[in-house]
Design an enzyme around this catalytic site. Structure first.
Site, PDB file in Angstrom:
ATOM      1  N   ASN A   9      45.962  35.361  33.693  1.00 50.65           N
ATOM      2  CA  ASN A   9      45.224  36.300  34.512  1.00 50.65           C
ATOM      3  C   ASN A   9      46.339  36.901  35.605  1.00 50.65           C
ATOM      4  O   ASN A   9      46.897  36.414  36.310  1.00 50.65           O
ATOM      5  CB  ASN A   9      44.420  35.682  35.290  1.00 50.65           C
ATOM      6  CG  ASN A   9      43.751  36.609  36.417  1.00 50.65           C
ATOM      7  OD1 ASN A   9      43.822  37.920  36.292  1.00 50.65           O
ATOM      8  ND2 ASN A   9      42.892  36.167  37.419  1.00 50.65           N
ATOM      9  N   LYS A  11      46.460  39.170  37.504  1.00 48.82           N
ATOM     10  CA  LYS A  11      45.582  39.642  38.795  1.00 48.82           C
ATOM     11  C   LYS A  11      46.467  41.202  39.221  1.00 48.82           C
ATOM     12  O   LYS A  11      46.790  41.541  38.231  1.00 48.82           O
ATOM     13  CB  LYS A  11      46.079  38.457  39.942  1.00 48.82           C
ATOM     14  CG  LYS A  11      45.702  37.274  39.690  1.00 48.82           C
ATOM     15  CD  LYS A  11      45.483  36.505  40.683  1.00 48.82           C
ATOM     16  CE  LYS A  11      45.286  34.832  40.408  1.00 48.82           C
ATOM     17  NZ  LYS A  11      44.774  34.143  41.356  1.00 48.82           N
ATOM     18  N   HIS A  96      35.595  35.918  38.639  1.00 48.22           N
ATOM     19  CA  HIS A  96      36.612  35.222  39.224  1.00 48.22           C
ATOM     20  C   HIS A  96      36.260  35.037  40.686  1.00 48.22           C
ATOM     21  O   HIS A  96      35.659  35.941  41.418  1.00 48.22           O
ATOM     22  CB  HIS A  96      37.895  36.240  38.791  1.00 48.22           C
ATOM     23  CG  HIS A  96      39.314  35.424  39.544  1.00 48.22           C
ATOM     24  ND1 HIS A  96      39.541  35.092  40.797  1.00 48.22           N
ATOM     25  CD2 HIS A  96      39.988  34.762  38.596  1.00 48.22           C
ATOM     26  CE1 HIS A  96      40.633  34.226  40.662  1.00 48.22           C
ATOM     27  NE2 HIS A  96      40.922  34.067  39.483  1.00 48.22           N
ATOM     28  N   GLU A  98      38.075  35.556  43.214  1.00 49.78           N
ATOM     29  CA  GLU A  98      38.600  36.674  44.019  1.00 49.78           C
ATOM     30  C   GLU A  98      37.756  37.974  44.107  1.00 49.78           C
ATOM     31  O   GLU A  98      37.429  38.468  45.333  1.00 49.78           O
ATOM     32  CB  GLU A  98      39.969  36.939  43.790  1.00 49.78           C
ATOM     33  CG  GLU A  98      40.820  35.694  43.973  1.00 49.78           C
ATOM     34  CD  GLU A  98      42.119  35.690  43.002  1.00 49.78           C
ATOM     35  OE1 GLU A  98      42.321  36.626  42.370  1.00 49.78           O
ATOM     36  OE2 GLU A  98      42.636  34.619  43.276  1.00 49.78           O
ATOM     37  N   GLU A 168      36.950  27.039  37.566  1.00 47.92           N
ATOM     38  CA  GLU A 168      38.230  27.350  38.559  1.00 47.92           C
ATOM     39  C   GLU A 168      37.766  26.612  39.881  1.00 47.92           C
ATOM     40  O   GLU A 168      37.124  27.291  40.569  1.00 47.92           O
ATOM     41  CB  GLU A 168      38.581  28.754  38.319  1.00 47.92           C
ATOM     42  CG  GLU A 168      38.885  29.281  36.998  1.00 47.92           C
ATOM     43  CD  GLU A 168      40.028  30.406  37.651  1.00 47.92           C
ATOM     44  OE1 GLU A 168      41.011  30.338  36.732  1.00 47.92           O
ATOM     45  OE2 GLU A 168      39.624  31.204  37.985  1.00 47.92           O
ATOM     46  N   GLY A 174      45.867  29.097  43.021  1.00 45.46           N
ATOM     47  CA  GLY A 174      46.847  29.755  43.795  1.00 45.46           C
ATOM     48  C   GLY A 174      47.408  28.763  45.054  1.00 45.46           C
ATOM     49  O   GLY A 174      48.037  28.994  45.743  1.00 45.46           O
ATOM     50  N   SER A 214      46.055  26.406  39.344  1.00 49.79           N
ATOM     51  CA  SER A 214      47.429  25.893  39.650  1.00 49.79           C
ATOM     52  C   SER A 214      47.842  25.030  38.374  1.00 49.79           C
ATOM     53  O   SER A 214      48.504  24.192  38.536  1.00 49.79           O
ATOM     54  CB  SER A 214      47.550  24.852  40.914  1.00 49.79           C
ATOM     55  OG  SER A 214      47.365  25.904  42.135  1.00 49.79           O
TER      56      SER A 214
HETATM   57  C1  PEP Z   1      43.311  32.270  38.384  1.00 55.13           C
HETATM   58  O1  PEP Z   1      43.450  33.236  39.352  1.00 55.13           O
HETATM   59  O2  PEP Z   1      42.527  32.395  37.729  1.00 55.13           O
HETATM   60  C2  PEP Z   1      44.320  30.958  38.830  1.00 55.13           C
HETATM   61  C3  PEP Z   1      43.734  29.852  38.104  1.00 55.13           C
HETATM   62  O3  PEP Z   1      45.233  31.204  39.447  1.00 55.13           O
HETATM   63  P1  PEP Z   1      46.577  30.018  39.630  1.00 55.13           P
HETATM   64  O4  PEP Z   1      46.871  29.557  38.309  1.00 55.13           O
HETATM   65  O5  PEP Z   1      47.725  31.014  40.263  1.00 55.13           O
HETATM   66  O6  PEP Z   1      46.057  28.825  40.594  1.00 55.13           O
END
Ligand code: PEP
Length: 251
Positions: A9, A11, A96, A98, A168, A174, A214
């Site tokens: 992703n 973003k 997601h 976000e 997630e 992040g 992460s």
């Molecule tokens: C994501 O945005 O779906 C995600 C898992 O980000 P990160 O791997 O940076 O934590």
């Protein structure tokens, strides 16, 4: 059929030229390799068509990161599922955290997006996960169950079979704070049990459930070795081939 999948992703990162470079580098790095997982990259909307025509989309699937909750018409600034499908993207990331947090996407809005994605032949990668306060209050199972129920349990078993889920935990996205392999496995097994109760064992067993938060080259192998973790949705570590390739190769 349940598949192992590593999905990136991006973003809101990479301009068009940078995105094309990254996609082509990944394409070149995967050339001639036999992979044990499907690979997907989730790019910004404006990259989709160029990226899809610059890479081998049989080897790397292309995903949008969102779609409109309306089919077409006077919705300035929106991008429909039909438009996404016309770029040769085959996936769309929906729900997601976000988008839920910053753009106020409710379970009802997400339900519409899922229906439109499916109607246009796109595979939704549907994200669910609790925030830290919910985990600390031990509400994480209830939260995740209600997210799945509210946006997906209106689907027929046949349509649900087209969904990829991504667990997630929001506190891990992040932040550099990955869920432990045991926490991921515990939640993925719970999700599968929830799916089995609604749709039966076969649908539950055939659903790919990815972990996101992460994930990186050093923890991917341990996370993916769990029986109910079928891959990862990767944010930061998808922005460079040097970081993304070892995650793909963790399978
Ligand atoms: C994501 O945005 O779906 C995600 C898992 O980000 P990160 O791997 O940076 O934590």
């Amino acid at each position: 059929m349940r598949k192992n999948i590593v999905a990136g992703n991006w973003k809101m990162n990479k301009n068009l030229q940078e995105g094309l470079t990254l996609a082509k580098e990944l394409d070149a790095a995967l050339k001639g390799k036999t992979l044990k997982c499907d690979v997907v990259i989730g790019t910004p909307f404006i990259h989709l068509a160029s990226v899809a025509s610059a890479i081998d989309t049989k080897k790397i699937g292309v995903a949008a990161q969102n779609c409109a909750d309306k089919a077409s018409g006077a919705y300035t600034g929106e991008v429909s599922a039909e438009m996404i499908a016309s770029t040769d993207a085959k996936y769309v990331i929906l729900g997601h955290s976000e988008r839920r947090a910053y753009y106020h996407e409710t379970p009802e809005i997400l339900k519409e997006k899922v229906l439109l994605a499916l109607a246009n032949g796109l595979t939704p990668i549907f994200c669910i996960g609790e925030v830290l306060a919910e985990r600390e209050a031990e509400k994480h199972f209830d939260v995740v169950k209600s997210q799945v129920e509210a946006s997906l349990f209106n689907l027929s078993a046949e349509d649900f079979g087209k969904i990829i889920l991504a667990y997630e935990p929001v506190w891990a996205i992040g932040t550099g704070k990955t869920a432990t392999a045991a926490q991921a496995q515990e939640m993925h097994a719970f999700i599968r049990k929830t799916l089995a109760a609604k749709y039966g064992e076969k649908v539950a067993n055939d659903t790919s459930i990815l972990y996101g938060g992460s994930a990186n080259a050093s923890n991917a192998k341990e996370l993916f070795s769990n029986p109910d973790v079928d891959g990862g949705l990767i944010g930061g570590a998808a922005l460079g081939v040097d970081k993304f390739l070892p995650i793909i190769e963790a399978f």
